[in-house]
Design a protein around this motif. Structure first.
Motif, PDB file in Angstrom:
ATOM      1  N   THR A 195      41.774 -23.739  32.680  1.00 33.77           N
ATOM      2  CA  THR A 195      41.094 -25.023  32.867  1.00 33.77           C
ATOM      3  C   THR A 195      41.174 -25.370  34.343  1.00 33.77           C
ATOM      4  OG1 THR A 195      43.155 -26.179  32.325  1.00 33.77           O
ATOM      5  CG2 THR A 195      41.567 -25.866  30.544  1.00 33.77           C
ATOM      6  N   SER A 196      40.288 -26.259  34.785  1.00 33.59           N
ATOM      7  CA  SER A 196      40.170 -26.529  36.216  1.00 33.59           C
ATOM      8  C   SER A 196      39.942 -28.013  36.471  1.00 33.59           C
ATOM      9  CB  SER A 196      38.999 -25.723  36.795  1.00 33.59           C
ATOM     10  OG  SER A 196      38.758 -26.058  38.143  1.00 33.59           O
ATOM     11  N   SER A 197      40.411 -28.452  37.625  1.00 38.39           N
ATOM     12  CA  SER A 197      40.171 -29.834  38.038  1.00 38.39           C
ATOM     13  C   SER A 197      38.905 -29.959  38.888  1.00 38.39           C
ATOM     14  CB  SER A 197      41.366 -30.357  38.833  1.00 38.39           C
ATOM     15  OG  SER A 197      41.593 -29.549  39.987  1.00 38.39           O
ATOM     16  N   ALA A 198      38.251 -28.839  39.200  1.00 35.05           N
ATOM     17  CA  ALA A 198      37.052 -28.865  40.035  1.00 35.05           C
ATOM     18  C   ALA A 198      35.835 -29.274  39.203  1.00 35.05           C
ATOM     19  CB  ALA A 198      36.814 -27.492  40.654  1.00 35.05           C
ATOM     20  N   PRO A 199      35.011 -30.182  39.719  1.00 32.62           N
ATOM     21  CA  PRO A 199      33.785 -30.527  38.982  1.00 32.62           C
ATOM     22  C   PRO A 199      32.832 -29.344  38.961  1.00 32.62           C
ATOM     23  CG  PRO A 199      33.766 -31.515  41.166  1.00 32.62           C
ATOM     24  CD  PRO A 199      35.118 -30.897  40.997  1.00 32.62           C
ATOM     25  N   VAL A 200      32.157 -29.168  37.829  1.00 31.36           N
ATOM     26  CA  VAL A 200      31.186 -28.080  37.700  1.00 31.36           C
ATOM     27  C   VAL A 200      29.837 -28.709  37.389  1.00 31.36           C
ATOM     28  CG1 VAL A 200      30.518 -26.052  36.391  1.00 31.36           C
ATOM     29  CG2 VAL A 200      32.912 -26.419  36.942  1.00 31.36           C
ATOM     30  N   ASP A 201      28.910 -28.613  38.353  1.00 31.80           N
ATOM     31  CA  ASP A 201      27.610 -29.254  38.193  1.00 31.80           C
ATOM     32  C   ASP A 201      26.508 -28.281  37.814  1.00 31.80           C
ATOM     33  OD1 ASP A 201      28.733 -31.707  38.995  1.00 31.80           O
ATOM     34  OD2 ASP A 201      28.571 -31.082  41.096  1.00 31.80           O
ATOM     35  N   ALA A 202      26.800 -26.998  37.922  1.00 33.99           N
ATOM     36  CA  ALA A 202      25.743 -26.024  37.635  1.00 33.99           C
ATOM     37  C   ALA A 202      26.376 -24.718  37.180  1.00 33.99           C
ATOM     38  CB  ALA A 202      24.899 -25.774  38.890  1.00 33.99           C
ATOM     39  N   VAL A 203      25.577 -23.912  36.489  1.00 36.96           N
ATOM     40  CA  VAL A 203      26.049 -22.619  36.013  1.00 36.96           C
ATOM     41  C   VAL A 203      26.505 -21.758  37.170  1.00 36.96           C
ATOM     42  CG1 VAL A 203      25.364 -20.491  34.846  1.00 36.96           C
ATOM     43  CG2 VAL A 203      24.594 -22.698  33.966  1.00 36.96           C
ATOM     44  N   GLU A 204      25.787 -21.842  38.317  1.00 44.19           N
ATOM     45  CA  GLU A 204      26.133 -21.013  39.472  1.00 44.19           C
ATOM     46  C   GLU A 204      27.530 -21.331  39.997  1.00 44.19           C
ATOM     47  OE1 GLU A 204      23.336 -22.650  39.056  1.00 44.19           O
ATOM     48  OE2 GLU A 204      21.878 -21.021  38.861  1.00 44.19           O
ATOM     49  N   SER A 205      27.896 -22.645  40.054  1.00 42.52           N
ATOM     50  CA  SER A 205      29.213 -22.998  40.584  1.00 42.52           C
ATOM     51  C   SER A 205      30.313 -22.570  39.627  1.00 42.52           C
ATOM     52  CB  SER A 205      29.303 -24.495  40.870  1.00 42.52           C
ATOM     53  OG  SER A 205      29.088 -25.252  39.702  1.00 42.52           O
ATOM     54  N   ALA A 206      30.053 -22.622  38.309  1.00 43.84           N
ATOM     55  CA  ALA A 206      31.031 -22.156  37.337  1.00 43.84           C
ATOM     56  C   ALA A 206      31.260 -20.666  37.482  1.00 43.84           C
ATOM     57  CB  ALA A 206      30.556 -22.483  35.924  1.00 43.84           C
ATOM     58  N   ALA A 207      30.175 -19.922  37.684  1.00 50.79           N
ATOM     59  CA  ALA A 207      30.298 -18.482  37.861  1.00 50.79           C
ATOM     60  C   ALA A 207      31.061 -18.147  39.134  1.00 50.79           C
ATOM     61  CB  ALA A 207      28.913 -17.843  37.879  1.00 50.79           C
ATOM     62  N   ALA A 208      30.800 -18.918  40.206  1.00 47.62           N
ATOM     63  CA  ALA A 208      31.493 -18.670  41.465  1.00 47.62           C
ATOM     64  C   ALA A 208      32.990 -18.929  41.323  1.00 47.62           C
ATOM     65  CB  ALA A 208      30.906 -19.551  42.560  1.00 47.62           C
ATOM     66  N   GLU A 209      33.351 -19.980  40.589  1.00 49.02           N
ATOM     67  CA  GLU A 209      34.766 -20.263  40.385  1.00 49.02           C
ATOM     68  C   GLU A 209      35.419 -19.149  39.573  1.00 49.02           C
ATOM     69  OE1 GLU A 209      37.651 -23.992  39.237  1.00 49.02           O
ATOM     70  OE2 GLU A 209      35.801 -23.770  38.082  1.00 49.02           O
ATOM     71  N   ASN A 210      34.732 -18.689  38.522  1.00 48.23           N
ATOM     72  CA  ASN A 210      35.263 -17.573  37.732  1.00 48.23           C
ATOM     73  C   ASN A 210      35.494 -16.341  38.608  1.00 48.23           C
ATOM     74  OD1 ASN A 210      35.413 -18.866  35.257  1.00 48.23           O
ATOM     75  ND2 ASN A 210      33.331 -18.278  34.639  1.00 48.23           N
ATOM     76  N   ASP A 211      34.566 -16.092  39.518  1.00 53.95           N
ATOM     77  CA  ASP A 211      34.716 -14.931  40.404  1.00 53.95           C
ATOM     78  C   ASP A 211      35.949 -15.068  41.295  1.00 53.95           C
ATOM     79  OD1 ASP A 211      32.443 -13.794  39.350  1.00 53.95           O
ATOM     80  OD2 ASP A 211      31.124 -14.417  41.009  1.00 53.95           O
ATOM     81  N   ARG A 212      36.187 -16.268  41.812  1.00 55.19           N
ATOM     82  CA  ARG A 212      37.344 -16.464  42.693  1.00 55.19           C
ATOM     83  C   ARG A 212      38.660 -16.319  41.937  1.00 55.19           C
ATOM     84  NH1 ARG A 212      34.153 -20.753  44.453  1.00 55.19           N
ATOM     85  NH2 ARG A 212      35.529 -22.272  43.451  1.00 55.19           N
TER      86      ARG A 212
END
Length: 509
Positions: free
Chosen positions: A416-433
């Motif tokens: 789980t994350s405290s970062a806001p996710v506004d789009a599918v792309e940002s969620a994917a980028a976080e998963n990659d990191r």
């Protein structure tokens, strides 16, 4: 006499750093107040001039051995021991006396607890049990004197950094154990108000806890890190304002620098490993600052199981080893001096620790985990610190909590994350990191952000790290670790979550 205790007691602040102990009989109240003053003075003398008290430990050990020898559990393991010779030696050199006695383990502690309960005869103040993290729950009965001494050991050390605190929330999800009760009365001893609560492990509903925090605005949080992480996870999931604290008192679970930094970032607080010990031993080390746990050498004798220069396993006085080398590592062995109700003599804790010289004198402790604490994942022996350094070591990652599921060579990290996710792309980028971070420890692992984790991720202090945060979901995996059968339903839910989520299903908890 008060030493054995009797049923029912309450401790709160009297505003002067002492205790208010509600007892019907005036003579008992007077004796308990005298006990409070003796323990406060004992700590003061030990801090300022331990040499003045060093000789007293021998007399205390001799009395402890005499009391223990009257119990059947000890008579069985001390059949060949000359008790008179041991008590005589204790007055001259307690460490020589201890070496004449065998080590005892958790199984022995269980037998001892059962016997003490059977013989209590009105002396039992509070009945507690161990959490069952490392074996089936065992009795951990307490007398009034034991609880009073433990409270003062806490309070007199915490006072060095909790002087301005006003109100605390105590969130320790093991109501059968002494930790929540002991933390609350230690905070009360310092004049700090408390709200002690817990969260049902199956519903995992933090809404009431969050509402009370919003209403009372506590400046202190006391509890295990997994509960605190779960609290923040639920706050983010509910869209609530995350709580802020000034001081976080951690207990019940192993922590490392990466986890403490992450908790400091989430809470805005000074994060302190508040205490170290167990239901069996009581509190063997207490924080004196955010950086130091002080061994309670006024109340315990500490030994370490180490290897000598010839590679042989030996047991040595911790203070002797530190005097010789400046630092020492090994399995901690504990002998209680103040607990006359349920004496423990040379108890193997199973905990690996580092002991060092403390600031200003005495001994400082750093927990290193438990014997056999690593787990095999994808053919590698993985330790808790390796995983947590990966997920929390980079301040650029916003991981709140995690669950590691493995099936042969396949490893999935759900977080789980405290970062806001506004789009599918940002969620994917976080998963990659996060995937890149965990692959530094487990090549081939895949990270996936989820809205919330199952209840087991908050049960580190009740189930242990391996059961709470790491689950084998392979076809041949056992449903639950044999040490925690009482958590089988929670672990079954976790397994179902991991199997469904790794294949892309949306799981509602």
């Amino acid at each position: 006499m008060v030493d054995p205790g009797s049923v029912g007691w309450w401790v709160g602040s009297n505003g002067y750093g002492g205790l208010v102990i509600l007892r019907r009989e005036k003579s008992e109240r007077s004796e308990l107040e005298a006990l409070v003053e003796r323990q406060q003075e004992k700590i003061r003398v030990w801090r300022e001039s331990p040499a003045e008290r060093g000789g007293e430990r021998g007399a205390e050990l001799a009395e402890l051995v005499t009391r223990a020898a009257a119990l059947q559990a000890y008579r069985q393991v001390w059949r060949t021991v000359d008790i008179a010779a041991v008590t005589a030696a204790a007055h001259t050199d307690p460490w020589v006396a201890l070496r004449a006695l065998p080590l005892v383990d958790k199984g022995f502690s269980r037998l001892l607890g059962d016997e003490v309960i059977a013989l209590a005869d009105g002396r039992l103040s509070n009945y507690f049990e161990t959490s069952g993290t490392t074996s089936a729950p065992a009795p951990a009965p307490k007398s009034t004197a034991d609880l009073v001494v433990n409270t003062i050991n806490f309070g007199e050390h915490w006072a060095s950094f909790l002087g301005g605190a006003r109100f605390a929330i105590v969130l320790i999800n093991t109501p059968q154990g002494p930790a929540a009760f002991q933390f609350e009365i230690a905070l009360n001893y310092l004049g700090i108000g408390t709200f002690r609560t817990w969260v049902d492990a199956l519903r995992n509903d933090y809404s009431r806890v969050l509402a009370v925090i919003e209403r009372t605005r506590p400046d202190v949080f006391a509890g295990p890190p997994s509960q605190l992480l779960n609290l923040y996870e639920r706050a983010y999931a509910a869209g609530s304002r995350p709580p802020e604290f000034e001081t976080v008192l951690l207990t019940g679970e192993r922590t490392g620098p990466a986890l403490r930094r992450r908790l400091a970032a989430l809470t805005g607080a000074t994060v302190v490993d508040a205490s170290y010990g167990s239901s069996e031993t009581g509190t063997t080390a207490v924080a004196v600052s955010a950086d130091e746990l002080r061994l309670q050498t006024q109340s315990f004798l500490f030994e370490l199981i180490v290897e000598d220069t010839a590679g042989r396993t030996v047991t040595i006085a911790a203070e002797q080893r530190v005097h010789e080398r400046g630092t020492a590592e090994g399995e901690l062995v504990v002998t209680t001096l103040d607990n006359r109700f349920r004496p423990l003599v040379r108890y193997r804790t199973g905990d690996l620790v580092r002991v060092e010289r403390a600031t200003g004198g005495g001994l400082a402790l750093r927990p290193l985990g438990r014997v056999g604490d690593s787990v095999d994942i994808a053919g590698q022996g993985i330790d808790q610190q390796l995983i947590e350094n990966a997920v929390w070591g980079d301040p650029g990652l916003a991981v709140v909590n995690y669950l590691l599921a493995h099936d042969g060579d396949r490893v999935d990290l759900f977080y789980t994350s405290s970062a806001p996710v506004d789009a599918v792309e940002s969620a994917a980028a976080e998963n990659d990191r996060v995937t890149a971070a965990i692959r530094a420890v487990l090549p081939g692992a895949v990270a996936r952000r989820v809205p919330q984790l199952p209840a087991s991720a908050a049960l580190g202090s009740a189930a242990g790290w391996k059961a709470a945060r790491v689950i084998d979901i392979g076809p041949d995996a056992a449903l639950a670790d044999g040490a925690v059968p009482h958590l089988a339903d929670v672990l079954r839910q976790t397994r179902e979550f991991a199997l469904a989520t790794r294949d892309g299903e949306v799981v509602t908890l």
